[in-house]
Scaffold this motif. Structure first.
Motif, PDB file in Angstrom:
ATOM      1  N   LEU A  10       5.400   9.856  -4.590  1.00  0.00           N
ATOM      2  CA  LEU A  10       4.248   8.869  -5.161  1.00  0.00           C
ATOM      3  C   LEU A  10       3.244  10.064  -5.942  1.00  0.00           C
ATOM      4  CD1 LEU A  10       3.327   6.326  -5.687  1.00  0.00           C
ATOM      5  CD2 LEU A  10       2.185   6.306  -3.446  1.00  0.00           C
ATOM      6  N   ALA A  72       2.714   2.799 -14.041  1.00  0.00           N
ATOM      7  CA  ALA A  72       2.567   2.512 -12.586  1.00  0.00           C
ATOM      8  C   ALA A  72       3.604   1.275 -12.306  1.00  0.00           C
ATOM      9  CB  ALA A  72       1.363   1.843 -12.474  1.00  0.00           C
ATOM     10  N   ASP A  73       3.897   0.230 -13.314  1.00  0.00           N
ATOM     11  CA  ASP A  73       4.749  -0.670 -13.006  1.00  0.00           C
ATOM     12  C   ASP A  73       6.035  -0.429 -12.707  1.00  0.00           C
ATOM     13  OD1 ASP A  73       2.985  -2.728 -12.910  1.00  0.00           O
ATOM     14  OD2 ASP A  73       3.446  -3.260 -15.107  1.00  0.00           O
ATOM     15  N   LEU A  76       5.237   3.993  -9.934  1.00  0.00           N
ATOM     16  CA  LEU A  76       4.449   4.160  -8.771  1.00  0.00           C
ATOM     17  C   LEU A  76       4.653   2.768  -7.926  1.00  0.00           C
ATOM     18  CD1 LEU A  76       1.230   5.385 -10.545  1.00  0.00           C
ATOM     19  CD2 LEU A  76       3.243   6.768  -9.721  1.00  0.00           C
ATOM     20  N   ASP A  77       4.771   1.567  -8.526  1.00  0.00           N
ATOM     21  CA  ASP A  77       4.524   0.411  -7.610  1.00  0.00           C
ATOM     22  C   ASP A  77       5.740   0.255  -6.682  1.00  0.00           C
ATOM     23  OD1 ASP A  77       1.767   0.052  -8.672  1.00  0.00           O
ATOM     24  OD2 ASP A  77       2.895  -1.604  -9.911  1.00  0.00           O
ATOM     25  N   PRO A  78       7.050   0.465  -7.163  1.00  0.00           N
ATOM     26  CA  PRO A  78       8.294   0.250  -6.265  1.00  0.00           C
ATOM     27  C   PRO A  78       8.117   1.303  -4.982  1.00  0.00           C
ATOM     28  CG  PRO A  78       8.833   0.592  -8.504  1.00  0.00           C
ATOM     29  CD  PRO A  78       7.378   0.855  -8.465  1.00  0.00           C
ATOM     30  N   ALA A  80       5.230   2.781  -3.822  1.00  0.00           N
ATOM     31  CA  ALA A  80       3.948   2.279  -3.073  1.00  0.00           C
ATOM     32  C   ALA A  80       4.253   0.821  -2.130  1.00  0.00           C
ATOM     33  CB  ALA A  80       2.958   2.067  -3.856  1.00  0.00           C
ATOM     34  N   THR A  81       5.108   0.046  -2.992  1.00  0.00           N
ATOM     35  CA  THR A  81       5.669  -1.272  -2.072  1.00  0.00           C
ATOM     36  C   THR A  81       6.398  -0.760  -0.845  1.00  0.00           C
ATOM     37  OG1 THR A  81       5.354  -2.431  -4.035  1.00  0.00           O
ATOM     38  CG2 THR A  81       6.829  -3.315  -2.259  1.00  0.00           C
ATOM     39  N   ARG A  84       4.242   0.812   1.899  1.00  0.00           N
ATOM     40  CA  ARG A  84       3.431  -0.357   2.556  1.00  0.00           C
ATOM     41  C   ARG A  84       4.384  -1.059   3.352  1.00  0.00           C
ATOM     42  NH1 ARG A  84       1.744  -3.203  -1.738  1.00  0.00           N
ATOM     43  NH2 ARG A  84       3.565  -4.802  -0.992  1.00  0.00           N
TER      44      ARG A  84
END
Length: 91
Positions: A10, A72-73, A76-78, A80-81, A84
């Motif tokens: 990430l 990011a979409d 990064l977001d996958p 980061a999700t 989390r």
């Protein structure tokens, strides 16, 4: 978690976008500061290169923002999700 391969990936993906964009934007900005002779060249009437670069900075700010959101979409977001969810125990 900071030592995990997912977090390292990430950070790597973020830096691969952020550092080149920052360098490009700073180069654009510094050119407008130090290339006075170039910037003062007239293009048409009272419009000079510096004015066009100044207006272009607004456009480039919106372009960089759009590119970052897209990056990011997708990149990064996958991750980061996933991180989390792992931390919260959702999966």
């Amino acid at each position: 978690m900071q030592a995990s391969p997912e977090f390292a990936e990430l950070r790597k993906r973020f830096r691969n976008f952020a550092f080149p964009m920052t360098a490009a934007f700073l180069a654009w900005y510094l050119l407008s500061t130090y290339a006075v002779d170039f910037m003062s060249q007239r293009v048409a009437g009272n419009i000079n290169v510096g004015l066009l670069f100044g207006l272009g900075q607004f456009a480039s700010t919106f372009l960089i923002t759009w590119l970052y959101i897209r990056h990011a979409d997708r990149n990064l977001d996958p991750i980061a999700t996933q991180i989390r969810d792992e931390l919260e125990g959702a999966r």
